[in-house]
Scaffold this motif. Sequence first.
Motif, mmCIF file in Angstrom:
data_model
loop_
_atom_site.group_PDB
_atom_site.id
_atom_site.type_symbol
_atom_site.label_atom_id
_atom_site.label_comp_id
_atom_site.label_asym_id
_atom_site.label_seq_id
_atom_site.Cartn_x
_atom_site.Cartn_y
_atom_site.Cartn_z
ATOM 1 N N SER A 6 51.807 33.079 44.264
ATOM 2 C CA SER A 6 52.858 32.310 44.923
ATOM 3 C C SER A 6 53.463 31.928 45.841
ATOM 4 N N VAL A 7 53.481 33.028 46.952
ATOM 5 C CA VAL A 7 53.928 33.455 48.498
ATOM 6 C C VAL A 7 53.107 34.503 48.815
ATOM 7 N N PRO A 8 52.702 34.070 49.897
ATOM 8 C CA PRO A 8 52.629 35.782 50.630
ATOM 9 C C PRO A 8 53.183 37.157 50.680
ATOM 10 N N PHE A 9 53.180 38.284 50.161
ATOM 11 C CA PHE A 9 54.112 39.380 50.669
ATOM 12 C C PHE A 9 54.189 39.687 52.169
ATOM 13 N N THR A 10 55.660 40.069 52.057
ATOM 14 C CA THR A 10 55.664 40.213 53.791
ATOM 15 C C THR A 10 56.258 41.741 54.040
ATOM 16 N N SER A 11 55.628 42.809 54.742
ATOM 17 C CA SER A 11 55.321 44.301 54.726
ATOM 18 C C SER A 11 56.243 44.540 56.022
ATOM 19 N N HIS A 12 56.135 45.426 56.101
ATOM 20 C CA HIS A 12 56.876 46.547 57.276
ATOM 21 C C HIS A 12 56.476 47.175 56.957
ATOM 22 N N LEU A 13 55.839 47.718 58.055
ATOM 23 C CA LEU A 13 55.101 49.247 58.712
ATOM 24 C C LEU A 13 53.983 49.625 57.400
ATOM 25 N N VAL A 14 53.619 48.386 57.096
ATOM 26 C CA VAL A 14 53.117 48.914 55.677
ATOM 27 C C VAL A 14 51.688 47.480 55.515
ATOM 28 N N ASP A 15 50.190 47.511 55.473
ATOM 29 C CA ASP A 15 49.411 46.535 55.328
ATOM 30 C C ASP A 15 49.974 46.225 54.002
ATOM 31 N N PRO A 16 50.606 44.389 54.283
ATOM 32 C CA PRO A 16 50.502 43.796 51.973
ATOM 33 C C PRO A 16 49.716 44.390 51.559
ATOM 34 N N PRO A 17 49.172 44.029 50.242
ATOM 35 C CA PRO A 17 48.165 43.841 49.066
ATOM 36 C C PRO A 17 47.927 42.551 49.125
ATOM 37 N N SER A 18 46.609 42.792 48.722
ATOM 38 C CA SER A 18 46.225 40.871 48.003
ATOM 39 C C SER A 18 46.868 40.406 47.579
ATOM 40 N N ARG A 19 46.857 38.913 47.771
ATOM 41 C CA ARG A 19 47.081 37.787 47.204
ATOM 42 C C ARG A 19 47.089 37.397 45.863
ATOM 43 N N ASP A 20 45.434 38.032 45.646
ATOM 44 C CA ASP A 20 45.067 37.867 44.002
ATOM 45 C C ASP A 20 45.027 38.120 44.022
ATOM 46 N N VAL A 21 45.630 38.239 42.781
ATOM 47 C CA VAL A 21 45.875 38.861 41.138
ATOM 48 C C VAL A 21 44.809 39.102 39.659
ATOM 49 N N THR A 22 44.839 40.068 39.742
ATOM 50 C CA THR A 22 43.750 40.215 38.573
ATOM 51 C C THR A 22 44.504 40.403 36.916
ATOM 52 N N THR A 23 44.115 39.620 36.750
ATOM 53 C CA THR A 23 45.310 39.404 35.370
ATOM 54 C C THR A 23 43.591 39.035 33.674
ATOM 55 N N THR A 24 44.361 38.886 32.717
ATOM 56 C CA THR A 24 43.456 37.928 31.433
ATOM 57 C C THR A 24 44.461 36.983 30.957
ATOM 58 N N PRO A 25 42.939 36.274 30.052
ATOM 59 C CA PRO A 25 44.052 35.804 29.117
ATOM 60 C C PRO A 25 45.517 36.212 28.430
ATOM 61 N N ALA A 26 45.017 37.877 28.246
ATOM 62 C CA ALA A 26 46.027 37.835 26.988
ATOM 63 C C ALA A 26 46.640 38.407 27.604
ATOM 64 N N GLU A 27 46.650 38.599 28.650
ATOM 65 C CA GLU A 27 48.374 39.229 29.515
ATOM 66 C C GLU A 27 49.080 38.483 29.998
ATOM 67 N N LEU A 28 48.987 37.122 30.659
ATOM 68 C CA LEU A 28 49.408 36.121 30.632
ATOM 69 C C LEU A 28 50.101 35.321 29.229
ATOM 70 N N MET A 29 49.176 35.744 28.260
ATOM 71 C CA MET A 29 50.161 35.284 26.515
ATOM 72 C C MET A 29 51.209 36.221 26.623
ATOM 73 N N THR A 30 50.735 37.224 27.319
ATOM 74 C CA THR A 30 52.136 38.302 26.585
ATOM 75 C C THR A 30 53.360 38.481 27.563
ATOM 76 N N PHE A 31 52.930 38.026 28.781
ATOM 77 C CA PHE A 31 54.147 37.822 29.830
ATOM 78 C C PHE A 31 54.794 36.529 28.961
ATOM 79 N N PHE A 32 54.680 35.709 28.932
ATOM 80 C CA PHE A 32 55.092 34.660 28.204
ATOM 81 C C PHE A 32 55.618 34.501 26.850
#
Length: 390
Positions: A38-64
């Motif tokens: 939803s928004v970028p990560f803000t970091s301190h003394l480290v490079d932030p991870p990518s905003r692009d997150v890998t998921t699956t339909p199955a995982e999204l349903m499990t999250f819900f």
Amino acid sequence: MAAAALLRRLPATRAPATAFMAARPISDSTAALTIETSVPFTSHLVDPPSRDVTTTPAELMTFFRDMSVMRRMEIAADSLYKAKLIRGFCHLYDGQEAVAVGMEAAITRSDSIITAYRDHCTYLARGGDLVSAFAELMGREAGCSRGKGGSMHFYKKDANFYGGHGIVGAQVPLGCGLAFAQKYKKEDTATFALYGDGAANQGQLFEALNISALWKLPAILVCENNHYGMGTAEWRAAKSPAYYKRGDYVPGLKVDGMDVLAVKQACKFAKEHAVANGPIVLEMDTYRYHGHSMSDPGSTYRSRDEISGVRQERDPIERVRKLIFAHDLATPAELKDMEKEIRKQVDDAIAKAKESSMPGASELFTNVYKKGFGVESFGPDRKELRATLP
């Protein structure tokens, strides 16, 4: 079916796998999806991870599903407290579910979690079941702590969940101790020590972080910043409320704690960093809908408009619902059917938990002394004590 993943972890309340197949099967595809946070990560003394997150339909349903079960459990706990079936302190987690669920998605049960007293949903995320959760809340023998811990002291040793602590900030040094054990035993695991913004000024937190940095322990300090320490806004209690920077010489990352995918990405990144390099601080920007505890109406120090605004704009369950619709993984009717079944699941768990008896008097002596040792009272006024040794 992936949408029933939580039910499979909760055998006492499991529904048939066909329960949620209304018009068509809900997607259980494992095909990869890439979704931006939803928004970028803000970091301190480290490079932030990518905003692009890998998921699956199955995982999204499990999250819900997982977050919906947690939400319903906390709403039911509110009612049980008002009915005086839950006594003592009770701190609810509704609004913050994405932290517990996203964290669990990024790690394994070999990793350890320790938290403060807002612990019901973390217990569920670690594989706890609804019956033992409600039984513990009501002080019953079938509870996860045999009815002796109550709301603030949930515990699940077989999943490396170490509670549930009532002393503000005290769980953080314990969490760093767990991380020390992991490093000592040369395990490629990490410990997540959770605390609130209200505990972020505790001296013991900085002492534990210092030695963790010196020894490069795999400790991840997670500040669940819901913006109010009891009824005090963060800006009134902290000169610097940028909690992810509080480690000074320790790297930090600020995360949208209402975005389950952002939490997953951040926790995966933090674990990899901690195992290789030592401690890191995560600040989860989140929000609680209830007051600090059930004795706090939660509306004297913040407006109802503020609460409803967060619900409308940032609610973690609604965000996942929108993703499910956007990717055509389920229909609105199917999700409504799932929510109805969850409500029944929770109601059935409460009924079963009520059948459990209160702990017997002998339980006063268990978990106090080493097994095989005990103390009994005797004499006319029962004031004399006698130790029974093996």
